[in-house]
Design a protein around this motif. Structure first.
Motif, PDB file in Angstrom:
ATOM      1  N   ASP A   1       0.808  -1.218   0.000  1.00 17.68           N
ATOM      2  CA  ASP A   1       0.000   0.000   0.000  1.00 17.68           C
ATOM      3  C   ASP A   1       0.842   1.269   0.000  1.00 17.68           C
ATOM      4  O   ASP A   1       0.331   2.349  -0.306  1.00 17.68           O
ATOM      5  N   ASP A   2       2.134   1.155   0.328  1.00 14.71           N
ATOM      6  CA  ASP A   2       3.001   2.325   0.280  1.00 14.71           C
ATOM      7  C   ASP A   2       3.214   2.819  -1.148  1.00 14.71           C
ATOM      8  O   ASP A   2       3.645   3.947  -1.365  1.00 14.71           O
ATOM      9  N   TRP A   3       2.905   1.972  -2.136  1.00 14.42           N
ATOM     10  CA  TRP A   3       3.038   2.393  -3.528  1.00 14.42           C
ATOM     11  C   TRP A   3       1.946   3.384  -3.936  1.00 14.42           C
ATOM     12  O   TRP A   3       2.083   4.088  -4.935  1.00 14.42           O
ATOM     13  N   ALA A   4       0.850   3.418  -3.195  1.00 10.30           N
ATOM     14  CA  ALA A   4      -0.309   4.213  -3.602  1.00 10.30           C
ATOM     15  C   ALA A   4       0.027   5.696  -3.748  1.00 10.30           C
ATOM     16  O   ALA A   4      -0.482   6.362  -4.651  1.00 10.30           O
ATOM     17  N   GLN A   5       0.890   6.229  -2.883  1.00 11.43           N
ATOM     18  CA  GLN A   5       1.210   7.660  -2.965  1.00 11.43           C
ATOM     19  C   GLN A   5       2.004   8.001  -4.215  1.00 11.43           C
ATOM     20  O   GLN A   5       1.987   9.144  -4.675  1.00 11.43           O
TER      21      GLN A   5
ATOM     22  N   PRO B   1      -1.129   6.457  -8.218  1.00 16.27           N
ATOM     23  CA  PRO B   1      -2.561   6.442  -7.914  1.00 16.27           C
ATOM     24  C   PRO B   1      -3.332   5.519  -8.843  1.00 16.27           C
ATOM     25  O   PRO B   1      -2.975   5.336 -10.013  1.00 16.27           O
ATOM     26  N   GLY B   2      -4.401   4.930  -8.315  1.00 13.57           N
ATOM     27  CA  GLY B   2      -5.297   4.122  -9.128  1.00 13.57           C
ATOM     28  C   GLY B   2      -6.456   4.970  -9.618  1.00 13.57           C
ATOM     29  O   GLY B   2      -6.501   6.191  -9.413  1.00 13.57           O
ATOM     30  N   LEU B   3      -7.430   4.322 -10.254  1.00 15.95           N
ATOM     31  CA  LEU B   3      -8.544   5.064 -10.850  1.00 15.95           C
ATOM     32  C   LEU B   3      -9.863   4.377 -10.514  1.00 15.95           C
ATOM     33  O   LEU B   3     -10.293   3.455 -11.211  1.00 15.95           O
ATOM     34  N   LYS B   4     -10.503   4.855  -9.442  1.00 16.19           N
ATOM     35  CA  LYS B   4     -11.807   4.325  -9.053  1.00 16.19           C
ATOM     36  C   LYS B   4     -12.824   5.430  -8.780  1.00 16.19           C
ATOM     37  O   LYS B   4     -14.029   5.190  -8.851  1.00 16.19           O
ATOM     38  N   THR B   5     -12.368   6.631  -8.426  1.00 20.99           N
ATOM     39  CA  THR B   5     -13.265   7.708  -8.040  1.00 20.99           C
ATOM     40  C   THR B   5     -12.951   8.975  -8.836  1.00 20.99           C
ATOM     41  O   THR B   5     -11.916   9.064  -9.506  1.00 20.99           O
TER      42      THR B   5
ATOM     43  N   ARG C   1       7.127  -7.672 -14.153  1.00 25.19           N
ATOM     44  CA  ARG C   1       6.499  -7.554 -12.839  1.00 25.19           C
ATOM     45  C   ARG C   1       7.125  -6.418 -12.036  1.00 25.19           C
ATOM     46  O   ARG C   1       8.353  -6.286 -11.985  1.00 25.19           O
ATOM     47  N   VAL C   2       6.269  -5.619 -11.437  1.00 24.40           N
ATOM     48  CA  VAL C   2       6.728  -4.486 -10.638  1.00 24.40           C
ATOM     49  C   VAL C   2       7.209  -4.987  -9.281  1.00 24.40           C
ATOM     50  O   VAL C   2       6.506  -5.731  -8.594  1.00 24.40           O
ATOM     51  N   THR C   3       8.409  -4.570  -8.898  1.00 18.82           N
ATOM     52  CA  THR C   3       8.963  -4.963  -7.598  1.00 18.82           C
ATOM     53  C   THR C   3       9.131  -3.776  -6.659  1.00 18.82           C
ATOM     54  O   THR C   3       9.373  -3.965  -5.467  1.00 18.82           O
ATOM     55  N   GLY C   4       9.003  -2.568  -7.181  1.00 18.76           N
ATOM     56  CA  GLY C   4       9.142  -1.391  -6.328  1.00 18.76           C
ATOM     57  C   GLY C   4       8.707  -0.141  -7.059  1.00 18.76           C
ATOM     58  O   GLY C   4       8.873  -0.017  -8.270  1.00 18.76           O
ATOM     59  N   ILE C   5       8.112   0.799  -6.308  1.00 19.75           N
ATOM     60  CA  ILE C   5       7.711   2.098  -6.855  1.00 19.75           C
ATOM     61  C   ILE C   5       8.085   3.166  -5.839  1.00 19.75           C
ATOM     62  O   ILE C   5       7.811   3.024  -4.640  1.00 19.75           O
ATOM     63  N   ASP C   6       8.727   4.236  -6.320  1.00 20.28           N
ATOM     64  CA  ASP C   6       9.031   5.370  -5.455  1.00 20.28           C
ATOM     65  C   ASP C   6       8.787   6.654  -6.232  1.00 20.28           C
ATOM     66  O   ASP C   6       8.259   6.623  -7.352  1.00 20.28           O
ATOM     67  N   ASP C   7       9.169   7.794  -5.670  1.00 17.00           N
ATOM     68  CA  ASP C   7       8.868   9.067  -6.321  1.00 17.00           C
ATOM     69  C   ASP C   7       9.763   9.355  -7.515  1.00 17.00           C
ATOM     70  O   ASP C   7       9.584  10.368  -8.203  1.00 17.00           O
ATOM     71  N   GLN C   8      10.701   8.462  -7.786  1.00 12.99           N
ATOM     72  CA  GLN C   8      11.581   8.651  -8.938  1.00 12.99           C
ATOM     73  C   GLN C   8      11.273   7.686 -10.082  1.00 12.99           C
ATOM     74  O   GLN C   8      11.797   7.841 -11.180  1.00 12.99           O
TER      75      GLN C   8
ATOM     76  N   HIS D   1      12.666   5.359 -15.033  1.00 13.96           N
ATOM     77  CA  HIS D   1      12.607   6.661 -14.381  1.00 13.96           C
ATOM     78  C   HIS D   1      11.372   7.410 -14.868  1.00 13.96           C
ATOM     79  O   HIS D   1      11.239   7.704 -16.056  1.00 13.96           O
ATOM     80  N   SER D   2      10.467   7.693 -13.954  1.00 13.05           N
ATOM     81  CA  SER D   2       9.221   8.361 -14.312  1.00 13.05           C
ATOM     82  C   SER D   2       8.682   9.106 -13.108  1.00 13.05           C
ATOM     83  O   SER D   2       8.755   8.619 -11.974  1.00 13.05           O
ATOM     84  N   ARG D   3       8.150  10.293 -13.356  1.00 12.12           N
ATOM     85  CA  ARG D   3       7.501  11.060 -12.290  1.00 12.12           C
ATOM     86  C   ARG D   3       5.981  10.925 -12.344  1.00 12.12           C
ATOM     87  O   ARG D   3       5.291  11.576 -11.575  1.00 12.12           O
ATOM     88  N   CYS D   4       5.483  10.130 -13.296  1.00 15.30           N
ATOM     89  CA  CYS D   4       4.030   9.967 -13.424  1.00 15.30           C
ATOM     90  C   CYS D   4       3.717   8.502 -13.701  1.00 15.30           C
ATOM     91  O   CYS D   4       3.764   8.044 -14.847  1.00 15.30           O
ATOM     92  N   VAL D   5       3.420   7.763 -12.638  1.00 14.75           N
ATOM     93  CA  VAL D   5       3.075   6.347 -12.730  1.00 14.75           C
ATOM     94  C   VAL D   5       1.607   6.199 -12.316  1.00 14.75           C
ATOM     95  O   VAL D   5       1.177   6.758 -11.311  1.00 14.75           O
ATOM     96  N   VAL D   6       0.842   5.451 -13.096  1.00 10.45           N
ATOM     97  CA  VAL D   6      -0.572   5.214 -12.799  1.00 10.45           C
ATOM     98  C   VAL D   6      -0.779   3.720 -12.604  1.00 10.45           C
ATOM     99  O   VAL D   6      -0.267   2.901 -13.372  1.00 10.45           O
TER     100      VAL D   6
END
Length: 444
Positions: free
Chosen positions: A117-121, A124-128, A236-243, A257-262
């Motif tokens: 769940d730390d990846w959520a920040q 972001p996902g798309l439900k709302t 397969r994704v093994t980690g996501i951070d702000d970079q 390297h991406s600043r915009c991951v969905v």
């Protein structure tokens, strides 16, 4: 006193269940609909809000307005925090207690990050609608930050957009991101060329749109590539951070390297499933969905029914093995009608019926003039792709929108976007540059 029916959630299933008590059924019961938002959301087009193609009111309708003519329905804005199955009450977060004789739980689903769940920040996902606004903000501000950035590596990271998950939502987002970069923003910047942006679609499985037949799946991948999307399969994704994010691929570890991951890779049932499990002892599946009986009720609690994405339901057809019901809007609508019909049968002392799902097929759009369609017909499956599939997808979605106004507005917006490539909803709130891309001296 008339029987009280409480419906939790006003998505496709909850809305359909409440509407089933109109007309001849209106005299039988009183309905209370509780939802934590004040609007019904047409989720299949939510990605259009996230990508600035449509404004929020075009795909959302106030719940009170929807039931204004149905006098046996009371609408409440609130979030259910507890359920007492024996006392037949539900408690809201503000402490209010609602009594019911029959309960329909249609609380839907949320994002699943598979325990991270730390990846959520960072993704972001798309439900709302709030999710859509956040994704739109991140995409548009990434281009704004790139315009101010002098360092080539940082600029490249700002102009690299990654969508994780190649289901319908991921495919639609990736294709539209490519269209925004290639066409919508062309000529609007002076220091960057938006057409140089990279859009990547990352999928852990061997193909996109895994629910589609393999031939259509491959056709969808080809159409994505033609739009300029780079598709990474078996990654397969093994980690996501702000970079950016880390992947495991057949070629070994890889860093993007991406600043915009969905995030469009996982779905988990509403937390209300756990509340029901504690209250009734019902079983939950691995995704947290409630395992229901053939008639959508809970074992030992026939007056509680669970529908939509929260239900691990099966379709029961005489003479055939039961089949799982997919988490799509037609399934939720059909479950809503079935739940309401069984309540009416109970009130009349008639035998209840098992739920039977009618599969009308799958649709997915990839981008301008590109879509795939897999329909079930009496003569067998009808499958096609390309321009005519795109037209079919377009008119099917317009048809199922709530309200004539929304249908007209969406058609008008789409027609304008088709001929001009303009996306009129490119407005963001909180438009300051992120801390990850601080302001710097910009050369004229």
């Amino acid at each position: 006193m008339r029987p009280q029916v409480l419906i939790i959630g006003c998505g496709f299933g909850g809305l359909e269940a409440a509407r089933a008590f109109s007309g001849s059924g209106a005299a039988e019961v009183d309905i209370t609909v509780v939802d934590k938002t004040n609007h019904h959301l047409f989720q299949p087009l939510l990605y259009q809000v996230a990508t600035a193609g449509l404004s929020a009111p075009s795909i959302a309708a106030p719940i009170r307005h929807l039931f204004r003519g149905q006098r046996n329905v009371t609408t409440l804005l609130g979030e259910v925090a507890g359920i007492d199955a024996n006392a037949k009450t539900a408690t809201l977060k503000d402490g209010a207690v609602l009594r019911w004789d029959h309960l329909i739980v249609a609380a839907g689903a949320t994002h699943s990050y598979f325990g991270r769940d730390d990846w959520a920040q960072h993704a972001p996902g798309l439900k709302t609608l709030e999710d859509a606004f956040e994704i739109r903000r991140r995409v548009l501000l990434a281009f704004e930050a790139a315009e101010r950035e002098d360092d080539p590596a940082r600029r490249a990271a700002l102009m690299q957009f990654v969508v994780v998950g190649a289901g319908p939502t991921g495919v639609e987002l990736a294709g539209t991101f490519a269209e925004i970069a290639r066409h919508t923003l062309s000529g609007e910047f002076r220091r960057i060329d938006p057409r140089q942006a990279k859009v990547l679609l990352v999928e852990g499985g061997p193909r996109v749109l895994a629910a589609m037949p393999e031939a259509l799946s491959e056709r969808a991948r080809e159409q994505l590539v033609a739009l300029g999307v780079e598709v990474k399969l078996n990654a397969r994704v093994t980690g996501i951070d702000d970079q950016g994010l880390d992947l495991t691929t057949a070629g070994g570890p890889e860093r993007l390297h991406s600043r915009c991951v969905v995030w469009a890779a996982g779905v988990a049932a509403s937390p209300l499933g756990r509340v029901l499990a504690e209250a009734t002892g019902c079983a939950l599946d691995r995704a947290g969905r409630v395992v229901v009986e053939p008639d959508l009720s809970l074992k030992g609690f026939p007056h509680i029914q669970v529908i939509g994405d929260l239900a691990a339901a099966q379709s029961h057809v005489a003479g055939r093995e039961p089949k799982p019901v997919p988490g799509v809007s037609p399934g939720a609508k059909q479950m809503g009608r079935c739940a309401a019909a069984n309540i009416k049968r109970r009130l009349r002392g008639e035998a209840i019926q098992a739920f039977r799902y009618s599969d009308y097929g799958n649709l997915a759009t990839i981008g301008r003039n590109s879509a795939v369609v897999d329909l079930g017909t009496p003569a067998g499956p009808l499958r096609f792709s390309g321009y005519f599939a795109w037209l079919f997808w377009l008119f099917a979605h317009v048809y199922f929108l709530i309200g004539y106004r929304n249908r007209f507005v969406v058609l008008l917006d789409w027609a304008w976007a088709y001929w001009t490539y303009d996306r009129g909803a490119r407005v963001v709130a909180n438009a300051g540059l992120s801390e990850a891309s601080p302001a710097r001296d910009v050369k004229a």
